[in-house]
Design an enzyme around this catalytic site. Sequence first.
Site, PDB file in Angstrom:
ATOM      1  N   GLU A 142      -5.259   4.478   3.656  1.00  0.00           N
ATOM      2  CA  GLU A 142      -4.854   5.278   2.498  1.00  0.00           C
ATOM      3  C   GLU A 142      -5.873   5.087   1.375  1.00  0.00           C
ATOM      4  OE1 GLU A 142      -0.971   5.502  -0.500  1.00  0.00           O
ATOM      5  OE2 GLU A 142      -1.359   3.703   0.689  1.00  0.00           O
ATOM      6  N   HIS A 143      -6.140   3.853   1.010  1.00  0.00           N
ATOM      7  CA  HIS A 143      -7.100   3.510  -0.046  1.00  0.00           C
ATOM      8  C   HIS A 143      -8.243   2.705   0.568  1.00  0.00           C
ATOM      9  CE1 HIS A 143      -4.006   4.492  -3.094  1.00  0.00           C
ATOM     10  NE2 HIS A 143      -3.173   3.802  -2.345  1.00  0.00           N
TER      11      HIS A 143
END
Length: 442
Positions: free
Chosen positions: A339-340
């Site tokens: 995601e990040h």
Amino acid sequence: MNGPMRVMTWNELDAPARAALMERGRSAIFDDRLRSSIGRIIEDVRAHGDDAVCRALHTFDGIDISPEGLKVTEAEFAAARAQVGDDLLAAIRDLIDHVRRFNEQVLAQRADWHFESEPGLVVGEKWSPIASAGLFVPCGKGSFPSVLAQIGTPAVVAGVGTVIVLVPPVAGSGGLVDPAVLVTASELGLRDVFRVNGPAGIAAAAFGTLNIPKVVKVLGPGSPPVVCAQLEVQRYGCSSVMLLGPTESLVVADDSADARLLAADLLIEAEHGDDSSVVLVTPSRALVDATQRQLASQLAALPEPRRHYASSALGVNGGAVIVDDLETAFAVANAYAPEHLQLVVADSDAALAHLHDAGEILVGQHTPFSAANFVIGCPAALPTSGFATVSSGITVDAFLKRTAVARADAVALARMSPSVVALAEHEGFPAHAAAVRARTLP
């Protein structure tokens, strides 16, 4: 050395161990028992509407409320503003401003277009916003006005006609909605806010009830039950996105990284929950050891339950992966599809070219995840559980659709007709062929 991070050596991990690292939490979302439980809630809402929504609030949140009380009142909006300090209001406005400007740039690239593909035949596309959207804002482990800013601003910029907000009441409040979320909604011009249990509220938005409008798309990050509900309502024609589940981050770093800052950045997403996953991928064992020491002291300074959450994210769910070289680090990062993703290497420009499967890529140690979550303006509602390989963060694109448009004149149709007829006859569609012959034969 021992420390908060589980330490793994990539070339010593067998296939099952690598798969377990990559899997992180996906099985919880797709668990058959969870799907069955959420399915019962959805069917209850489909059959009984607001009564089922109120029943879910009583059962799962311990709140008794009438259907007429599901919608937040204007008096509550006014009271919320009085509870939110000027500093927080300024921060909310700063975030909305940055997200709005980012999405206005995205929208500017989505203009209608057309071209003449052959004489007399013009084809193209027109862009338009979806008609309605339901935005889910979590409230289980804290107050998240930033989530509403991140997913609500793109909906407003896209021009969605009907936007509703679904938010669980604050635990122990007797049914009150987080005032910071209400102020954010007000700043965005969103006045249709509903206090709901997550899965039941998502179902209500998918089907429509007496008090909660039906929408064509519902989205927002949340726990496995919330994500599961969003997946399940798609069977009834309400769209969602893949997949905004428990948060995760991955950092690719080399010896150029400052271990103190690296530890601080690893703790950002780690403190979200005990279902979060945080991974450091590096060819430097010395960096891992230095980061372990920094993590030990910084982790000790966190209050509970954040300390417990971070320990789980770095220990049980994630950890440090030591690789032979940066090329392998990039391959591991792409396989993980976080995601990040933060990139902390000496030659970041060259490294960036090798990374493609991530919800976001933050370059350098002056670009921490927290800055991206709260101000930068790039999407922070991002695909999790490996779905960054096929999907993207929430921008105006999540609230837009494309419609193909074509116009042919008689000359163009006459030119195409032999091909249309040949394909129609091969596939056994005589009416297809007859419709063309009616226009091209005397």
